[in-house]
Design a protein around this motif. Structure first.
Motif, mmCIF file in Angstrom:
data_model
loop_
_atom_site.group_PDB
_atom_site.id
_atom_site.type_symbol
_atom_site.label_atom_id
_atom_site.label_comp_id
_atom_site.label_asym_id
_atom_site.label_seq_id
_atom_site.Cartn_x
_atom_site.Cartn_y
_atom_site.Cartn_z
ATOM 1 N N UNK B 7 -14.574 48.126 52.727
ATOM 2 C CA UNK B 7 -13.271 48.746 52.995
ATOM 3 C C UNK B 7 -13.040 48.821 54.501
ATOM 4 N N UNK B 8 -11.798 48.829 54.952
ATOM 5 C CA UNK B 8 -10.582 48.679 54.151
ATOM 6 C C UNK B 8 -10.322 47.221 53.804
ATOM 7 N N UNK B 9 -9.356 46.974 52.976
ATOM 8 C CA UNK B 9 -8.987 45.609 52.614
ATOM 9 C C UNK B 9 -8.276 44.934 53.779
ATOM 10 N N UNK B 10 -7.493 45.701 54.519
ATOM 11 C CA UNK B 10 -6.819 45.164 55.694
ATOM 12 C C UNK B 10 -6.787 46.223 56.781
ATOM 13 N N UNK B 11 -6.668 45.749 58.018
ATOM 14 C CA UNK B 11 -6.768 46.646 59.167
ATOM 15 C C UNK B 11 -5.924 46.088 60.294
ATOM 16 N N UNK B 12 -5.134 46.961 60.895
ATOM 17 C CA UNK B 12 -4.339 46.572 62.059
ATOM 18 C C UNK B 12 -4.759 47.457 63.225
ATOM 19 N N UNK B 13 -5.151 46.821 64.312
ATOM 20 C CA UNK B 13 -5.643 47.532 65.492
ATOM 21 C C UNK B 13 -4.928 47.004 66.712
ATOM 22 N N UNK B 14 -4.634 47.884 67.645
ATOM 23 C CA UNK B 14 -4.030 47.434 68.892
ATOM 24 C C UNK B 14 -5.092 46.837 69.802
ATOM 25 N N UNK B 15 -4.655 45.917 70.626
ATOM 26 C CA UNK B 15 -5.546 45.301 71.612
ATOM 27 C C UNK B 15 -6.231 46.386 72.429
ATOM 28 N N UNK B 16 -7.549 46.231 72.559
ATOM 29 C CA UNK B 16 -8.320 47.211 73.310
ATOM 30 C C UNK B 16 -8.897 48.325 72.456
ATOM 31 N N UNK B 17 -8.445 48.420 71.221
ATOM 32 C CA UNK B 17 -8.920 49.467 70.336
ATOM 33 C C UNK B 17 -10.234 49.111 69.653
ATOM 34 N N UNK B 18 -10.716 50.021 68.837
ATOM 35 C CA UNK B 18 -11.969 49.808 68.101
ATOM 36 C C UNK B 18 -11.636 49.509 66.642
ATOM 37 N N UNK B 19 -12.177 48.421 66.141
ATOM 38 C CA UNK B 19 -12.015 48.066 64.726
ATOM 39 C C UNK B 19 -13.288 48.474 63.997
ATOM 40 N N UNK B 20 -13.124 49.150 62.877
ATOM 41 C CA UNK B 20 -14.285 49.608 62.105
ATOM 42 C C UNK B 20 -14.120 49.181 60.655
ATOM 43 N N UNK B 21 -15.116 48.483 60.158
ATOM 44 C CA UNK B 21 -15.130 48.016 58.766
ATOM 45 C C UNK B 21 -16.410 48.540 58.123
ATOM 46 N N UNK B 22 -16.267 49.065 56.922
ATOM 47 C CA UNK B 22 -17.387 49.709 56.255
ATOM 48 C C UNK B 22 -17.800 48.988 54.981
ATOM 49 N N UNK B 23 -19.093 49.042 54.714
ATOM 50 C CA UNK B 23 -19.615 48.482 53.473
ATOM 51 C C UNK B 23 -20.658 49.417 52.878
ATOM 52 N N UNK B 24 -20.726 49.421 51.551
ATOM 53 C CA UNK B 24 -21.682 50.253 50.844
ATOM 54 C C UNK B 24 -22.358 49.425 49.755
ATOM 55 N N UNK B 25 -23.589 49.761 49.445
ATOM 56 C CA UNK B 25 -24.329 49.020 48.433
ATOM 57 C C UNK B 25 -25.166 49.996 47.618
#
Lengths: 112, 112
Positions: B7-25
């Motif tokens: 998650x998430x399925x999609x993500x919009x981030x501004x230039x210079x920002x931090x993108x965070x994508x998570x996974x669980x198992x």
């Protein structure tokens, strides 16, 4: 480029056609894989070959038939496919089945 | 049953920002956790990977954080750039297994 090539890049076929996808790796790897990538679904492993021997077949329908004549080439033979088989088919290779996998660009398949 | 949930399925981030994508198992036998990056028309390419013996791994602007007790891992992209716009897949595999179990992917868009 990753050193894994796939042909053709795009393929349109009818349900009664027979076609083959080709994958070639120039990395000297010993393991090769076929994956199916459909929209909004995880990549699905279809077949694994390690030293030319098929080691895994993830319950793939018999209308998909793999062939690995040597450790550099991998084929996926297609016959009597269904529209739901339309997807991106990715080939990958790795030095050993436990190592990093390198993917080709894929073949975009459309079944009419 | 999906082995890796992303998650998430999609993500919009501004230039210079931090993108965070998570996974669980759930499978505690998983011992290898790679992240792949896929641009349109290309196959997935390995971005960074981690094993459970470390809690964090950093390569340039990309960091994997791993929480073994929570069975979660995440990808952080610092100073996100428009060129980072792609689909990101987390994956996991067992020590003795062939298969990479992929998440469904996150489509990242970094706006200028």
């Amino acid at each position: 480029e990753t050193g894994v090539t796939q042909t053709p890049r795009h393929l349109v076929m009818g349900m009664t056609n027979k076609k083959s996808l080709k994958c070639e790796q120039h990395l000297g790897h010993n393991a090769m894989y076929w994956y199916k990538q459909s929209a909004k679904k995880p990549l699905e492993l279809m077949f694994v070959y390690n030293f030319k021997e098929q080691t895994e077949n993830n319950s793939v329908p018999s209308r998909f038939s793999p062939e690995c004549p040597n450790s550099s080439h991998l084929f996926l033979h297609l016959h009597t496919l269904q529209p739901e088989d339309s997807a991106l088919y990715l080939c990958a290779s790795s030095q050993d089945w436990k190592e990093t996998q390198y993917f080709g660009p894929g073949t975009r398949l459309l079944v009419l | 049953q999906q082995q890796v949930k992303q998650s998430p399925q999609s993500l919009i981030v501004q230039k210079g920002g931090i993108s965070i994508i998570n996974c669980a198992y759930e499978n505690t036998a998983f011992d290898y956790f790679p992240w792949y990056q896929q641009f349109p028309g290309k196959g997935p390419a390995l971005l960074i990977a981690i094993r459970p013996d470390v809690s964090e791994k950093k390569e340039g602007r990309f960091t994997i954080s791993f929480n073994k007790s929570a069975k979660q891992f995440s990808l952080h992209i610092m100073d996100s750039q428009p060129g980072d716009s792609a689909t990101y897949f987390c994956a996991a595999s067992e020590k003795s297994g062939y298969a990479l179990n992929f998440g469904k992917g996150t489509s990242l868009l970094v706006t200028p």
